[in-house]
Each structure stands twice: as structure tokens, then as C-alpha cells.
Design an enzyme around this catalytic site. Structure first.
Site, PDB file in Angstrom:
ATOM      1  N   ASP A   1      -5.202 -25.363   3.536  1.00 58.28           N
ATOM      2  CA  ASP A   1      -6.212 -24.815   2.619  1.00 58.28           C
ATOM      3  C   ASP A   1      -5.630 -23.690   1.776  1.00 58.28           C
ATOM      4  OD1 ASP A   1      -8.486 -26.433   3.345  1.00 58.28           O
ATOM      5  OD2 ASP A   1      -8.410 -25.409   5.280  1.00 58.28           O
TER       6      ASP A   1
ATOM      7  N   ASP B   1       1.063 -24.815   5.285  1.00 57.95           N
ATOM      8  CA  ASP B   1      -0.358 -24.549   5.481  1.00 57.95           C
ATOM      9  C   ASP B   1      -1.130 -25.568   4.635  1.00 57.95           C
ATOM     10  OD1 ASP B   1      -2.861 -23.120   5.893  1.00 57.95           O
ATOM     11  OD2 ASP B   1      -2.575 -22.337   3.863  1.00 57.95           O
TER      12      ASP B   1
END
Ligand code: XBP
Ligand code: MG
Length: 232
Positions: A12, A10
Site C-alpha cells: 500500500d 511494501d
């Protein structure tokens, strides 16, 4: 075929504490448009339950009915979000962000072990490039075999779409991949695609529900590649 073949990161919250930069960029875009909206950290924590910047702005207008919101149709929201994205890119390029502990070392260790690296994020490809270029250098986009971003999936996390898209591009079975996430929405997306998931909670997600995660560690510096392989 057994064993770990790919790490899917991922962006953020996982690679860096970028949500704080996103928050400041949203506020700067609101101010530039003459809106007296201000997303403080407690409010932003609530708004993060909605993934995607445009979707988050629309949710805020509908839920909180802020002054000026009624005048914003979808193109206006898209324009506001585009301005936020431009500001975010400038802030990241100015060096306002660094990677979380252990991120770069794990990527290097995985590459040296011939694992494939991928990204599955809700933010845009442009924002991914801004972050990787600013933190790891101009070559870093090339470290990843597949980069799945907001524009590649119809439904954003917690839907599993972006993880399925990345797996298909990697031609990788979910049982041979490990997802690394920081949020409940991300965990649900990865688990929905059948992928074992390691969680490193971030500033905004430490109170999320991580049941279903294979393991939760404070930072990626707290785990070895061998331990990650053993999670499958
Ligand atoms: C997190 C998100 C994003 C960012 C803002 O994505 O939900 O919406 O908050 O980015 P992830 P945009 O954790 O999957 O990387 O404004 O570009 O949507
Ligand atoms: Mg995240």
C-alpha cells in the site's frame, strides 16, 4: 556472501496509491452498516499512523468516540472490516487503481537479473492478490518467492516481524536484501529487521520522517537497479 539478492516490496502506497481505495472502502462499509462515520483525507492521514484496518477502526472508536462505536465489540469490528475488504477487492478488480511509475519496470529488471522478489505488507494476502492480478495479470503472484502479509505476523508494522518472517522464508541475510517502502512505519519495520531501505513517499506519507532511509526518491522510475545495489 555480499551483494543484493532480494528486493522486498511494501504494497500500500509503494506499489500503488491504494490507500485512497482503502479509505473509500472503509467509508462504504460504514455507510452500509448505518454508521454516519466519514473518514476524509486529512483524518485518514492521521489514522494511517495505526497500521492494519481492524486496528485502525478500533483506534478511531477509542480516540474519536463516534456515534455507534460503543456497540461494536471485536467480532463486530472484524465483520465491519471484512465487509470493507470485500468492497476494496471489488474496487481494485474494477480497475480503480494503477501501479506507480517504475514499479513494473523495476520488478522486470530485477527478475531478469535473477534477484528474488518478495512482499512485506500489513494488508491481507487477498488484497495483495487483488492488486497484483488487476495491475500485472494473473501470473503476477508467481513472480514473488515470498509474500508476507498481515496474517503472517503477530505484530504489524512498525514492528519488524513481517520483514523477519520474509527474510527467514527467503533464507536471506538482511545485508543481502533491500526494502522498498513509502511510510515511516514501513521504514521502521524494515530497519528494525536490519534491512537497507529505499523510500518512495506516497500521497499520504510525504510528511513522514524518513531519517534512516538509505535514499528517498519521488518514484521508482527515478532510480536504476544498479543504484539500488550500490545502497547496500
Ligand atoms: C498499509 C496498511 C493497511 C491498509 C489497509 O499496509 O496499514 O492497513 O491501510 O489494509 P502496507 P487492511 O503499507 O504495509 O502495505 O484494511 O487490509 O489492513
Ligand atoms: Mg505502505
Amino acid at each position: 556472501m555480499a551483494g543484493l539478492h532480494a528486493l522486498i516490496f511494501d504494497v500500500d502506497g509503494t506499489l500503488a496509491e491504494t490507500e485512497e481505495i482503502h479509505r473509500l472502502a472503509f467509508n462504504a462499509a460504514f455507510e452500509a452498516r448505518g454508521l454516519d462515520w466519514h473518514w476524509d483525507p486529512p483524518l485518514y492521514k492521521v489514522l494511517l499512523s495505526v497500521t492494519g484496518g481492524k486496528e485502525r477502526i478500533r483506534f478511531y472508536i477509542d480516540r474519536y468516540q463516534p456515534r455507534g462505536g460503543e456497540a461494536l465489540d471485536e467480532p463486530a469490528v472484524a465483520q465491519l472490516h471484512a465487509d470493507k475488504t470485500r468492497r476494496y477487492g471489488e474496487m481494485v478488480a474494477a480497475g480503480d487503481v494503477c501501479l506507480r511509475p517504475g514499479v513494473e519496470a523495476l520488478m522486470c529488471e530485477a527478475k531478469a537479473a535473477d534477484l528474488r522478489l518478495a512482499i512485506a505488507t500489513t494488508t491481507s494476502l487477498g488484497n495483495v492478490a487483488a492488486l497484483l492480478n488487476a495491475t500485472l495479470g494473473d501470473e503476477a503472484m508467481g513472480w514473488f518467492d515470498v509474500i508476507g502479509a498481515g496474517e503472517h505476523a503477530e505484530r504489524k508494522k512498525p514492528a519488524p516481524d513481517i520483514y523477519r518472517w520474509v527474510l527467514a522464508k527467503l533464507q536471506c541475510d538482511p545485508s543481502q536484501a533491500l526494502a522498498i517502502e513509502d511510510s515511516e512505519n514501513g521504514l521502521r519495520a524494515a530497519r528494525g529487521a536490519g534491512i537497507t531501505t529505499l523510500i518512495t513517499p506516497s500521497r499520504y506519507t510525504e510528511d513522514d520522517d524518513f531519517s534512516g532511509a538509505a535514499r528517498v526518491v519521488p518514484n521508482l522510475a527515478d532510480v536504476t537497479l544498479g543504484e539500488l545495489e550500490a545502497l547496500l
